[in-house]
Design a protein around this motif. Structure first.
Motif, short mmCIF file in Angstrom:
data_model
loop_
_atom_site.label_atom_id
_atom_site.label_comp_id
_atom_site.label_asym_id
_atom_site.label_seq_id
_atom_site.Cartn_x
_atom_site.Cartn_y
_atom_site.Cartn_z
N ALA A 93 -45.60 13.15 -3.32
CA ALA A 93 -44.28 13.08 -2.88
C ALA A 93 -43.37 12.71 -4.42
N SER A 94 -43.89 11.73 -4.91
CA SER A 94 -43.06 11.19 -6.10
C SER A 94 -43.83 10.89 -7.24
N PRO A 95 -43.25 11.00 -8.47
CA PRO A 95 -42.02 11.46 -8.75
C PRO A 95 -41.80 13.06 -8.32
N GLN A 96 -40.81 13.62 -8.04
CA GLN A 96 -40.51 14.86 -7.55
C GLN A 96 -40.70 16.12 -8.64
N GLY A 97 -41.37 17.00 -8.32
CA GLY A 97 -41.83 18.15 -9.31
C GLY A 97 -42.67 19.53 -8.35
N HIS A 98 -43.41 20.00 -9.46
CA HIS A 98 -44.13 20.99 -9.01
C HIS A 98 -45.65 21.08 -9.60
N ILE A 99 -46.53 21.49 -9.12
CA ILE A 99 -47.69 21.97 -9.71
C ILE A 99 -47.88 23.43 -9.53
N ILE A 100 -48.07 24.13 -10.79
CA ILE A 100 -47.93 25.60 -10.94
C ILE A 100 -49.17 26.39 -11.32
N THR A 101 -49.44 27.67 -10.88
CA THR A 101 -50.74 28.05 -11.38
C THR A 101 -50.46 28.44 -12.68
N ASP A 102 -51.57 28.55 -13.59
CA ASP A 102 -51.41 29.34 -14.85
C ASP A 102 -51.35 30.57 -15.02
N ALA A 103 -51.89 31.33 -14.01
CA ALA A 103 -51.69 32.66 -13.77
C ALA A 103 -50.61 33.26 -12.99
N SER A 104 -50.04 34.31 -13.04
CA SER A 104 -49.27 35.09 -12.06
C SER A 104 -50.05 35.93 -11.06
N TYR A 105 -49.60 36.14 -9.95
CA TYR A 105 -50.12 36.94 -8.87
C TYR A 105 -49.05 37.89 -8.24
N GLN A 106 -49.86 39.08 -7.57
CA GLN A 106 -49.06 39.83 -6.78
C GLN A 106 -50.00 40.38 -5.74
N ASN A 107 -49.71 40.96 -4.69
CA ASN A 107 -50.40 41.42 -3.54
C ASN A 107 -51.45 40.47 -3.04
N TYR A 108 -51.40 39.70 -2.35
CA TYR A 108 -52.42 38.80 -2.14
C TYR A 108 -52.10 37.97 -0.65
N ARG A 109 -53.02 37.38 -0.23
CA ARG A 109 -53.12 36.40 0.92
C ARG A 109 -53.56 34.97 0.43
N LEU A 110 -52.55 34.12 0.87
CA LEU A 110 -52.89 32.77 0.36
C LEU A 110 -53.04 31.94 1.80
N ASN A 111 -54.23 31.39 1.85
CA ASN A 111 -54.57 30.74 3.26
C ASN A 111 -54.69 29.15 2.72
N VAL A 112 -53.67 28.32 3.22
CA VAL A 112 -53.59 26.89 2.98
C VAL A 112 -53.75 25.87 4.10
N GLU A 113 -54.63 25.06 4.00
CA GLU A 113 -54.88 24.18 5.00
C GLU A 113 -54.44 22.68 4.70
N TYR A 114 -53.24 22.19 5.44
CA TYR A 114 -52.66 21.06 4.89
C TYR A 114 -52.53 19.96 6.02
N ARG A 115 -52.20 18.75 5.93
CA ARG A 115 -51.67 17.93 6.66
C ARG A 115 -50.95 16.78 5.81
N GLU B 299 -53.10 15.88 11.97
CA GLU B 299 -53.90 17.10 12.32
C GLU B 299 -53.66 18.19 11.11
N TRP B 300 -54.79 18.98 10.75
CA TRP B 300 -54.74 19.82 9.92
C TRP B 300 -53.91 21.20 10.38
N ASN B 301 -53.04 21.85 9.46
CA ASN B 301 -52.28 23.01 9.92
C ASN B 301 -52.99 24.25 8.91
N THR B 302 -52.83 25.32 9.37
CA THR B 302 -53.19 26.53 8.58
C THR B 302 -51.93 27.10 8.31
N LEU B 303 -51.61 27.09 7.19
CA LEU B 303 -50.55 28.37 6.71
C LEU B 303 -50.92 29.30 5.79
N ILE B 304 -50.67 30.72 6.59
CA ILE B 304 -51.07 31.72 5.71
C ILE B 304 -49.93 32.30 5.04
#
Length: 234
Positions: A65-87, A172-177
């Protein structure tokens, strides 16, 4: 005998297809280090003592959460499904997954040009327009007056999701697609379709995860090329 042979063949073909789908799905994290990603945190530009808010801890990827910013993939993507489990392991807060990310720091000298899929507690599935734009049904109801729409600071960039009750209790774990096909984006939270936008002003880009607001753990960030999916989708 002929029917038996056909049945056996179809079963084998279905198994082969299932194996192929599984083989084409891969994790964007190895959960050992941050290989395949780069960090963009403005506070780290001039002060070398500032520690990265992105780590791997006990086999999960963590945004601190801090310091604020982003982590970014080195590669670029198109036409995909991303399945994320987070909490959110401790307190609820804010975070997001950004798709079609491109030019860095176009907003508030921190956010890359993109469409953000919101993960903020109780708002998961909202769209936020960051230099890019997207269209959804009932736009004025979900975004506000048309005269105030925009993708820059001072404009109405938030597009509310369809169901605020899809998240699981805190801890609890959430699934974000997130499914990106051409210039359309679909989002599911725990199996509920919570947002669907079309006519996005981008159709390709990097994927980014935020450090913003609260600590978040990720135990899955799986990527599947959309060509590997069945026509029925999710």
């Amino acid at each position: 005998m002929k029917t038996s042979i056909i049945t056996t063949f179809l079963a084998g073909a279905m198994l082969c297809c299932a194996v192929t789908l599984k083989a084409q799905t891969r994790s964007l994290f190895n959960f050992k280090d941050l290989s395949g990603w780069h960090i963009d945190v403005p506070a780290m530009d001039t002060d070398k003592s500032v520690k990265s808010p992105f780590i791997v801890r006990n086999g999960v990827f963590v945004s601190l959460a801090s310091p604020q910013g982003h982590i970014i993939t080195d590669a670029s993507y198109q036409n995909y499904r991303l399945n994320v489990e987070y909490r959110f392991p401790a307190k609820p807060g804010n975070c997001g997954v950004l798709v079609f990310a491109s030019t860095p720091r176009v907003l508030y000298q921190m956010f890359p040009k993109s469409i953000e899929v919101q993960m903020q507690h109780k708002d998961a599935g909202d769209f936020w327009c960051i230099g890019e734009d997207i269209t959804v049904p009932d736009m004025e109801k979900r975004r506000g007056p048309k005269s105030e729409w925009g993708a820059v600071d001072g404009k109405k960039r938030r597009i509310k999701n369809l169901t605020d009750g899809s998240e699981k209790p805190l801890g609890e774990w959430n699934t974000l697609i997130i499914e990106c096909v051409g210039n359309a984006i679909k989002v599911w939270v725990n199996g509920d379709l919570v947002n669907y936008g079309t006519n996005c002003t981008a159709s390709k880009g990097n994927i980014a995860i935020q450090a913003e607001g609260s600590e978040v753990e990720f135990r899955k960030v799986d990527f599947t090329p959309i060509t590997a999916l069945t026509k029925n989708g999710h």
